[in-house]
Design an enzyme around this catalytic site. Structure first.
Site, PDB file in Angstrom:
ATOM      1  N   PHE A 352      -6.049 -10.577   2.060  1.00  0.00           N
ATOM      2  CA  PHE A 352      -6.280  -9.865   0.801  1.00  0.00           C
ATOM      3  C   PHE A 352      -7.724 -10.034   0.353  1.00  0.00           C
ATOM      4  O   PHE A 352      -8.303 -11.119   0.479  1.00  0.00           O
ATOM      5  CB  PHE A 352      -5.403 -10.440  -0.323  1.00  0.00           C
ATOM      6  CG  PHE A 352      -3.927 -10.318  -0.106  1.00  0.00           C
ATOM      7  CD1 PHE A 352      -3.221  -9.243  -0.626  1.00  0.00           C
ATOM      8  CD2 PHE A 352      -3.223 -11.293   0.601  1.00  0.00           C
ATOM      9  CE1 PHE A 352      -1.853  -9.139  -0.449  1.00  0.00           C
ATOM     10  CE2 PHE A 352      -1.858 -11.193   0.786  1.00  0.00           C
ATOM     11  CZ  PHE A 352      -1.162 -10.115   0.260  1.00  0.00           C
ATOM     12  N   ASP A 353      -8.264  -8.965  -0.214  1.00  0.00           N
ATOM     13  CA  ASP A 353      -9.486  -9.114  -0.999  1.00  0.00           C
ATOM     14  C   ASP A 353      -9.056  -9.715  -2.339  1.00  0.00           C
ATOM     15  O   ASP A 353      -7.891  -9.606  -2.721  1.00  0.00           O
ATOM     16  CB  ASP A 353     -10.141  -7.743  -1.199  1.00  0.00           C
ATOM     17  CG  ASP A 353     -11.402  -7.837  -2.040  1.00  0.00           C
ATOM     18  OD1 ASP A 353     -12.181  -8.775  -1.823  1.00  0.00           O
ATOM     19  OD2 ASP A 353     -11.580  -6.989  -2.921  1.00  0.00           O
ATOM     20  N   LYS A 354      -9.983 -10.359  -3.050  1.00  0.00           N
ATOM     21  CA  LYS A 354      -9.603 -10.976  -4.329  1.00  0.00           C
ATOM     22  C   LYS A 354      -9.732  -9.997  -5.501  1.00  0.00           C
ATOM     23  O   LYS A 354      -8.745  -9.618  -6.111  1.00  0.00           O
ATOM     24  CB  LYS A 354     -10.457 -12.221  -4.612  1.00  0.00           C
ATOM     25  CG  LYS A 354     -10.094 -12.900  -5.950  1.00  0.00           C
ATOM     26  CD  LYS A 354     -10.948 -14.128  -6.222  1.00  0.00           C
ATOM     27  CE  LYS A 354     -12.326 -13.766  -6.754  1.00  0.00           C
ATOM     28  NZ  LYS A 354     -12.305 -13.290  -8.167  1.00  0.00           N
TER      29      LYS A 354
END
Length: 665
Positions: A352-354
């Site tokens: 995941f990107d944050k």
């Protein structure tokens, strides 16, 4: 059948939507007439005391009605130089007629045509689910002209036109609300079950060249449904470029994208079908080896020909892909074909990107710390002047929150010559001096780096889970800004659901510093967090994880994360309804900006994969049973074609179960 995947799923291919004297259902009516002629002829031949010409004439009629569309299709395909396995059914029927087995030949064509017609009807259900998307958009719009409105076709709307949306009516175009407020049902596009409150934009004269900058609460999509109030909407996309129009096009294109299993079955068929034809030819000469007549050998070979036709095998995967893609689209998930549908179901690891994916993506300015007597007001002026020229979410937060901390009449000088330094920060000129704003890494190569006491203050804020922006004006560090981005409300719950459905590893890849990454990871329950990554380092991380896990998905906004997505097994973009780039770059697009849709998409994909596997076992199992049964003479042509068509219908109906897939709560 050999070309079944083309036949049923390519737009330019054969859809069985044959016209005729009975309209679109002519093929079904012809099949029924074939059956009536067959049964009547058989009963008259068996129990009637009339001339044999009458049953014979009825069998000929059964041949005509049962074989008409099969012959028509075979001629079309062969004239294009394509091999059509339906033609082999005609050969088998002709062979039965040659042997005097008119009833069996008629039975073959009746069951084959009936099977095709019913299969077409069943597949039509999945196609209608996709076609329904095209009916979402209204055909006309109320165009505002001065104080009057005029009903016009949506194709005539131009960017900048203002349209009036009546209560409880469909919105005619993608646009910005310039007057009014209402609750909008966005389910047709995003799959969201609860209407979303929308209001007019504060400054409707702003020219939003980048549509991503339009506030969500003021943006509407074509095909969504207005609530109880009148709205005025400024058009930002023409009809052919609307989110709905692009969604429909991409879903239709997705039907043509073959899955790995389908490609494998295609390869298998290329070997299997010639092998069957060779076997059938050889069986014609069985009378030379065993004690039987040539007619008996011919009958046996025709029975094997019918038994070995891989119709069910060819339709087993495309039918599941079509149903899966249609169900996903109805749930606000765009899956671009069979490959991502199958791949998503086999994942055990997600990256995941944050910012904006696991967190709200709406950071707030929490700390303004000036050094050596620098006033907070002066620090904010510098920061706002520079960050106003940036599109980064952190920059927007600094400008938005910074202005609220200043007096309204404060004059903010202009910055110039800005240059973004990817993954690190920004530099610009401010009142004749060079200014740098960014993380610690930005200053590693500038002059003498960062003084120890400044670095300690930065680390102190980072220890609290905050993102820091260090500001250097000329040769002096003048202060630090601290920002905080909160995790999404449903993030923790979603990750728990993902674990329950078998996702073992969930990793966060972010450009933010490691301490912030660790704080977010601990709060929502990630298995691992990797911080301070530049875009190219995210790509390397994905490649490394792909080697470890074999398959991995990257989930992000589809814009900044496009390179990492391109290197993952499956790229998944969130909030794609508002982003053209995300719609183009991702393999799978979650139309709503909701992380909680992800377990539904993965669960649906796993069901699709399971159904494809079941269909393969059914289709291959039937062929494996029928070939020896017909070779040994245990099954006649009639029995072979009945089981053969029955198995084709079973795999199609099994695939249609995906249309009823329910989202697990």
């Amino acid at each position: 059948m050999i070309n079944k995947n083309k036949k049923h799923h390519k737009e330019e291919g054969h859809h069985h939507d044959h016209g005729g004297i009975f309209g679109k259902n002519t093929e079904l009516y012809f099949a029924i007439l074939s059956g009536i002629c067959l049964i009547t002829g058989y009963l008259l031949e068996k129990y009637g005391s009339i001339s044999s010409n009458i049953p014979f004439g009825l069998y000929i009629s059964a041949y005509f009605f049962g074989g008409y569309f099969t012959l028509k299709e075979a001629i079309t395909k062969i004239s294009k130089g394509e091999f059509e396995i339906d033609f082999l059914m005609l050969v088998a029927a002709a062979g039965a007629a040659y042997l005097g087995e008119w009833a069996e030949g008629a039975l073959l064509l009746f069951l084959f045509s009936l099977g095709h017609a019913l299969e077409n009807y069943a597949m039509g259900k999945a196609k209608k689910s996709i076609a329904a998307l095209t009916d979402l958009a209204p055909k006309t719009a109320l165009l505002k002209k001065g104080k009057k409105t005029e009903e016009v076709a949506i194709e005539t709307l131009k960017i900048g036109d203002v349209i009036v949306i009546r209560p409880n009516s469909k919105i005619s175009a993608d646009g910005i609300i310039v007057s009014g407020s209402s609750s909008i049902n966005q389910a047709p596009i995003t799959g969201e079950s609860v209407p979303v409150d929308k209001k007019a934009i504060e400054n409707f004269d702003t020219n939003y060249e980048n549509h991503n900058n339009i506030p969500e609460e003021s943006r509407v999509f074509s095909g969504t449904i207005n609530g109880n109030n009148v709205l005025e909407v400024k058009v930002i996309k023409e009809a052919q470029d609307s989110t709905l129009s692009r969604l429909v096009t991409m879903v239709q294109n997705a039907q043509e994208q073959k899955s790995p299993t389908q490609l494998l079955t295609d390869k298998f068929e290329k070997i299997f079908v010639p092998s069957v034809i060779l076997l059938v030819i050889l069986l014609n000469f069985a009378f030379l080896v065993i004690d039987e007549t040539w007619n008996e050998s011919l009958y046996r070979s025709l029975a094997v020909l019918v038994a070995a036709s891989p119709c069910a095998l060819a339709i087993s995967t495309p039918s599941a892909v079509l149903s899966g893609v249609a169900r996903a689209a109805r749930g606000g998930v765009l899956i671009k074909g069979g490959r991502p549908l199958e791949d998503l179901g086999s994942l055990t690891a997600l990256a995941f990107d944050k910012t904006g994916t696991l967190t709200e993506g709406k950071p707030k300015l929490t700390d303004t710390i000036g050094f050596d007597g620098t006033k907070k007001e002066d620090l904010l002026k510098v920061a706002i002047a520079v960050e106003e020229l940036s599109d980064h979410p952190l920059a927007k937060a600094v400008v938005r929150d910074g202005k609220t901390k200043l007096f309204p009449d404060v004059n903010i000088p202009n910055a110039s010559n800005t240059e973004a330094i990817q993954g690190k920060g920004i530099k610009a000129e401010y009142q004749g001096k060079l200014v740098y704003i960014g993380n610690l890494e930005l200053f590693d190569d500038i002059d003498n780096g960062v003084p120890k006491e400044v670095a300690e203050k930065v680390h102190s804020l980072e220890g609290e889970g905050k993102t820091t922006m260090l500001i250097k004006l000329g040769n002096e560090f003048i202060g630090i800004l601290g920002l905080m981005d909160t995790p999404r409300e449903k993030a923790k719950e979603t990750l728990v659901q993902l674990k329950k459905i078998g996702i073992k590893k969930m990793i966060m890849l972010t450009g933010d510093n490691q301490k912030v990454a660790d704080a977010v990871a601990q709060e929502i329950g990630l298995t691992e967090a990797r911080g301070s990554l530049l875009p190219e380092e995210k790509v390397e991380a994905i490649k490394q994880l792909a080697l470890q896990e074999k398959r991995i998905a990257m989930i992000g906004d589809g814009v900044n994360d496009a390179p990492a997505m391109a290197n993952s097994t499956v790229g998944i973009a969130m909030g794609a309804a508002g982003s053209d780039v995300a719609l183009e770059t991702a393999d799978i697009a979650l139309m709503a900006d909701k992380l909680e849709v992800l377990p539904f998409a993965i669960g649906l994909s796993r069901s699709a994969k399971s159904i494809i596997r079941q269909n393969l076992w059914i289709s291959l199992g039937i062929v494996a049973l029928l070939i020896p049964s017909t070779i040994m003479g245990w099954a006649s042509i009639g029995i072979a074609v009945a089981i053969h068509e029955g198995s084709t219908l079973i795999v199609v109906i099994n695939a249609l179960r995906l249309l009823a897939y329910k989202r697990h709560k």
